[in-house]
Design a protein around this motif. Structure first.
Motif, PDB file in Angstrom:
ATOM      1  N   PHE A  23     -35.192  23.736 -56.738  1.00  0.00           N
ATOM      2  CA  PHE A  23     -35.700  22.377 -56.553  1.00  0.00           C
ATOM      3  C   PHE A  23     -36.555  22.339 -55.302  1.00  0.00           C
ATOM      4  N   GLY A  24     -37.708  21.681 -55.380  1.00  0.00           N
ATOM      5  CA  GLY A  24     -38.572  21.558 -54.215  1.00  0.00           C
ATOM      6  C   GLY A  24     -39.321  20.240 -54.227  1.00  0.00           C
ATOM      7  N   ILE A  25     -39.543  19.699 -53.046  1.00  0.00           N
ATOM      8  CA  ILE A  25     -40.337  18.489 -52.895  1.00  0.00           C
ATOM      9  C   ILE A  25     -41.194  18.640 -51.645  1.00  0.00           C
ATOM     10  N   GLY A  26     -42.497  18.363 -51.787  1.00  0.00           N
ATOM     11  CA  GLY A  26     -43.388  18.606 -50.658  1.00  0.00           C
ATOM     12  C   GLY A  26     -44.616  17.727 -50.661  1.00  0.00           C
ATOM     13  N   TRP A  70     -40.953  20.044 -57.953  1.00  0.00           N
ATOM     14  CA  TRP A  70     -40.788  21.050 -58.996  1.00  0.00           C
ATOM     15  C   TRP A  70     -39.313  21.383 -59.203  1.00  0.00           C
ATOM     16  N   ILE A  71     -39.008  21.786 -60.429  1.00  0.00           N
ATOM     17  CA  ILE A  71     -37.661  22.187 -60.821  1.00  0.00           C
ATOM     18  C   ILE A  71     -37.745  23.542 -61.499  1.00  0.00           C
ATOM     19  N   ASP A  72     -36.919  24.479 -61.051  1.00  0.00           N
ATOM     20  CA  ASP A  72     -36.984  25.854 -61.545  1.00  0.00           C
ATOM     21  C   ASP A  72     -35.579  26.344 -61.891  1.00  0.00           C
ATOM     22  N   PHE A  73     -35.049  25.841 -63.013  1.00  0.00           N
ATOM     23  CA  PHE A  73     -33.746  26.323 -63.470  1.00  0.00           C
ATOM     24  C   PHE A  73     -33.773  26.776 -64.926  1.00  0.00           C
ATOM     25  N   LEU A  74     -34.909  26.554 -65.606  1.00  0.00           N
ATOM     26  CA  LEU A  74     -35.030  26.957 -66.997  1.00  0.00           C
ATOM     27  C   LEU A  74     -35.478  28.417 -67.096  1.00  0.00           C
ATOM     28  N   ILE A  77     -39.855  29.405 -67.640  1.00  0.00           N
ATOM     29  CA  ILE A  77     -40.836  28.401 -67.225  1.00  0.00           C
ATOM     30  C   ILE A  77     -40.303  27.564 -66.063  1.00  0.00           C
ATOM     31  N   ASP A  78     -41.234  26.945 -65.333  1.00  0.00           N
ATOM     32  CA  ASP A  78     -40.921  25.947 -64.318  1.00  0.00           C
ATOM     33  C   ASP A  78     -41.525  24.617 -64.762  1.00  0.00           C
ATOM     34  N   ILE A  79     -40.954  23.534 -64.277  1.00  0.00           N
ATOM     35  CA  ILE A  79     -41.485  22.196 -64.547  1.00  0.00           C
ATOM     36  C   ILE A  79     -41.925  21.585 -63.227  1.00  0.00           C
ATOM     37  N   GLU A  80     -43.118  20.995 -63.223  1.00  0.00           N
ATOM     38  CA  GLU A  80     -43.685  20.455 -61.985  1.00  0.00           C
ATOM     39  C   GLU A  80     -44.316  19.086 -62.236  1.00  0.00           C
ATOM     40  N   ALA A  81     -44.184  18.204 -61.265  1.00  0.00           N
ATOM     41  CA  ALA A  81     -44.832  16.894 -61.307  1.00  0.00           C
ATOM     42  C   ALA A  81     -45.478  16.641 -59.951  1.00  0.00           C
ATOM     43  N   GLY A  82     -46.669  16.076 -59.964  1.00  0.00           N
ATOM     44  CA  GLY A  82     -47.372  15.813 -58.712  1.00  0.00           C
ATOM     45  C   GLY A  82     -48.340  14.664 -58.851  1.00  0.00           C
ATOM     46  N   SER A  83     -48.705  14.087 -57.726  1.00  0.00           N
ATOM     47  CA  SER A  83     -49.655  12.979 -57.728  1.00  0.00           C
ATOM     48  C   SER A  83     -50.535  13.068 -56.481  1.00  0.00           C
ATOM     49  N   ASN A  84     -51.834  12.896 -56.665  1.00  0.00           N
ATOM     50  CA  ASN A  84     -52.793  12.947 -55.559  1.00  0.00           C
ATOM     51  C   ASN A  84     -53.609  11.664 -55.524  1.00  0.00           C
ATOM     52  N   ILE A  85     -53.901  11.186 -54.334  1.00  0.00           N
ATOM     53  CA  ILE A  85     -54.879  10.130 -54.149  1.00  0.00           C
ATOM     54  C   ILE A  85     -56.083  10.740 -53.443  1.00  0.00           C
ATOM     55  N   GLN A  86     -57.277  10.547 -54.023  1.00  0.00           N
ATOM     56  CA  GLN A  86     -58.502  11.167 -53.508  1.00  0.00           C
ATOM     57  C   GLN A  86     -59.583  10.099 -53.374  1.00  0.00           C
ATOM     58  N   TYR A  87     -60.448  10.252 -52.384  1.00  0.00           N
ATOM     59  CA  TYR A  87     -61.393   9.186 -52.081  1.00  0.00           C
ATOM     60  C   TYR A  87     -62.652   9.749 -51.430  1.00  0.00           C
ATOM     61  N   GLY A  88     -63.736   8.986 -51.529  1.00  0.00           N
ATOM     62  CA  GLY A  88     -65.003   9.331 -50.886  1.00  0.00           C
ATOM     63  C   GLY A  88     -65.837   8.082 -50.689  1.00  0.00           C
ATOM     64  N   MET A  89     -66.523   7.982 -49.577  1.00  0.00           N
ATOM     65  CA  MET A  89     -67.349   6.812 -49.262  1.00  0.00           C
ATOM     66  C   MET A  89     -68.813   7.109 -49.555  1.00  0.00           C
ATOM     67  N   TYR A  90     -69.567   6.073 -49.940  1.00  0.00           N
ATOM     68  CA  TYR A  90     -70.990   6.250 -50.217  1.00  0.00           C
ATOM     69  C   TYR A  90     -71.771   5.045 -49.697  1.00  0.00           C
ATOM     70  N   ASP A  91     -73.065   5.237 -49.452  1.00  0.00           N
ATOM     71  CA  ASP A  91     -73.941   4.194 -48.915  1.00  0.00           C
ATOM     72  C   ASP A  91     -74.623   3.425 -50.041  1.00  0.00           C
TER      73      ASP A  91
END
Length: 252
Positions: A23-26, A70-74, A77-91
């Protein structure tokens, strides 16, 4: 001698157990350097006999950050879930009447930020196959590849097409003088992009990466490359893009 061998094997077994985190969280840095918000320009209003136009500059690459679980007991295979917020400014600039150029000011309530921006939240659910573990016994480093489904939630882009639609709507509801100056056009566009809802949809991604965790210590580092495709995005943004994830995690 037998006692020594028994102790040695016991220590080795403990090392294997503690180096193999189920098990991991980061958290991580998550730039998307290949994504581009396209530039645009065009006439969006008139002031007497003069035209009022918009010029929206492109932005290449987004910055971002995210979380991963992520969960790694199977087996296999491993199972992973993640979420990112990404952004950029423009004129964005309003041009006219004549050659007058007025930069569009956009108050987000963030110090030093006074221009429009594009942002998206990308959430992934992934099945991974660990194809190489180094060293084979303790497995401090693990290389993996996989694929999964992606949900994308994104803001609209204040380009010429969006601006023309917003101004036309304001003129239709507010009279012929609703957009007869750069100042009035700027107010219309700022309110329109603030009121615009988020776009959302589903796509897919491919992933290639590596995790490293020393024995006993419950800390891991990881680096991933994800290619997202077929996601629902505004027309001014390419749906296909590469995201890199570089971070650290608590792993048990």
């Amino acid at each position: 001698m037998n006692t020594l061998w028994t102790r040695t094997l016991a220590v080795a077994a403990c090392s294997v157990v503690y180096s193999h985190a189920i098990f991991g969280i980061g958290g991580h840095w998550a730039p998307a350097p290949s994504l581009e918000v396209k530039s645009s320009n065009g006439q969006i209003a008139t002031s007497g006999s003069e035209s009022i136009s918009i010029k929206q500059n492109a932005v290449s690459g987004l910055n971002g950050f995210g979380l991963k679980l992520w969960i790694d007991f199977l087996p296999f295979i491993d199972i992973e879930a993640g979420s990112n917020i990404q952004y950029g400014m423009y004129d964005v600039s309003i041009i006219g009447p004549g050659t007058t150029t007025t930069p569009l000011k956009f108050d987000l309530g963030i110090p030093t930020v006074d221009k429009p921006g594009f942002a998206r939240i990308v959430s992934d659910a992934t099945i991974l196959y660990p194809f190489l573990k180094l060293p084979p016994l303790v497995s401090i480093v693990k290389l993996y590849a996989g694929a999964g489904i992606t949900q994308v939630v994104a803001t609209e882009v204040l380009n010429a097409k969006f601006a023309k639609s917003a101004v036309d709507k304001a003129v239709a509801t507010g009279g012929s003088t609703a957009a007869d100056s750069p100042e009035e056009v700027s107010k219309i566009l700022v309110e329109a992009i603030k009121d615009e809802g988020l776009k959302s949809g589903f796509g897919f991604h491919l992933e290639l990466g590596a995790k490293a965790k020393a024995p006993i210590i419950p800390i891991a580092i990881y680096a991933d490359a994800k290619y997202h495709f077929l996601g629902s995005m505004p027309s001014a943004v390419d749906a296909n893009s590469m995201t890199f994830e570089l971070g650290g995690a608590l792993a048990f």
